[in-house]
Design a protein around this motif. Structure first.
Motif, short mmCIF file in Angstrom:
data_model
loop_
_atom_site.label_atom_id
_atom_site.label_comp_id
_atom_site.label_asym_id
_atom_site.label_seq_id
_atom_site.Cartn_x
_atom_site.Cartn_y
_atom_site.Cartn_z
N TYR A 7 0.84 -1.19 0.00
CA TYR A 7 0.00 0.00 0.00
C TYR A 7 0.88 1.25 0.00
CZ TYR A 7 -3.93 -2.95 1.62
OH TYR A 7 -4.90 -3.89 1.76
N VAL A 8 0.44 2.27 -0.73
CA VAL A 8 1.13 3.57 -0.76
C VAL A 8 0.09 4.68 -0.76
CG1 VAL A 8 3.19 2.69 -1.94
CG2 VAL A 8 1.28 3.58 -3.28
N ASN A 9 0.56 5.91 -0.79
CA ASN A 9 -0.28 7.11 -0.80
C ASN A 9 -1.23 7.08 -2.00
OD1 ASN A 9 -1.31 9.71 -1.10
ND2 ASN A 9 0.60 10.70 -0.51
N ALA A 10 -2.51 7.19 -1.75
CA ALA A 10 -3.50 7.14 -2.82
C ALA A 10 -3.43 8.37 -3.73
CB ALA A 10 -4.91 7.03 -2.24
N ASN A 11 -2.99 9.50 -3.21
CA ASN A 11 -2.93 10.72 -4.00
C ASN A 11 -1.82 10.71 -5.04
OD1 ASN A 11 -5.11 11.92 -2.63
ND2 ASN A 11 -3.74 12.55 -0.98
N ASP A 12 -0.74 9.98 -4.77
CA ASP A 12 0.37 9.90 -5.71
C ASP A 12 1.13 8.60 -5.49
OD1 ASP A 12 2.38 10.27 -7.52
OD2 ASP A 12 3.11 12.15 -6.67
N VAL A 26 -0.15 0.06 -10.54
CA VAL A 26 -1.13 0.44 -9.53
C VAL A 26 -2.36 -0.40 -9.84
CG1 VAL A 26 -2.53 2.30 -8.57
CG2 VAL A 26 -0.19 2.77 -9.37
N THR A 27 -2.73 -1.30 -8.92
CA THR A 27 -3.77 -2.28 -9.21
C THR A 27 -5.12 -1.97 -8.59
OG1 THR A 27 -3.16 -3.67 -7.31
CG2 THR A 27 -2.03 -4.09 -9.40
N GLY A 28 -5.18 -0.96 -7.72
CA GLY A 28 -6.46 -0.62 -7.12
C GLY A 28 -6.29 0.45 -6.06
N TYR A 29 -7.43 0.83 -5.48
CA TYR A 29 -7.44 1.88 -4.46
C TYR A 29 -8.35 1.49 -3.32
CZ TYR A 29 -5.13 4.94 -7.80
OH TYR A 29 -4.22 5.48 -8.68
N GLY A 30 -7.95 1.87 -2.11
CA GLY A 30 -8.79 1.74 -0.93
C GLY A 30 -9.24 3.13 -0.51
N ASP A 31 -9.72 3.26 0.72
CA ASP A 31 -10.21 4.55 1.20
C ASP A 31 -9.11 5.62 1.20
OD1 ASP A 31 -12.76 3.62 1.52
OD2 ASP A 31 -12.44 3.05 3.62
N ASP A 32 -7.91 5.25 1.62
CA ASP A 32 -6.82 6.23 1.70
C ASP A 32 -5.49 5.66 1.23
OD1 ASP A 32 -6.44 4.47 3.76
OD2 ASP A 32 -5.98 6.00 5.26
#
Length: 82
Positions: A7-12, A26-32
């Motif tokens: 997991y890393v920073n969702a903004n960048d 980048v394979t997906g996104y969570g809440d943050d």
């Protein structure tokens, strides 16, 4: 070589060091957070490229080469190096 998911920073979600020697996606996104899958020489290299990486899960160790698939295609930016 390893293939890791983390997991890393969702903004960048891009690595802070460029160029990097191995492909990533980048394979997906969570809440943050963003979920990244990347090849690297070792876990320390992941942390140099993404210092904020958490929940690092090593999927393959001593991989002989990259495995590109429909879900993990050869990245455009990496084609010149492959």
């Amino acid at each position: 070589m390893i293939r890791a998911r983390f997991y890393v920073n969702a903004n960048d979600p891009r690595p802070v060091v460029w160029p990097i020697p191995h492909p990533y996606w980048v394979t997906g996104y969570g809440d943050d957070y963003a979920i990244v899958v990347a090849y690297a020489d070792d876990e320390a290299q992941i942390l140099r490229q993404w210092p904020e990486a958490t929940k690092i899960d090593i999927h393959e160790r001593d991989a002989v080469g990259y495995k590109f698939t429909e879900r993990f295609p050869l990245p455009e930016w990496f084609k010149e190096r492959a």
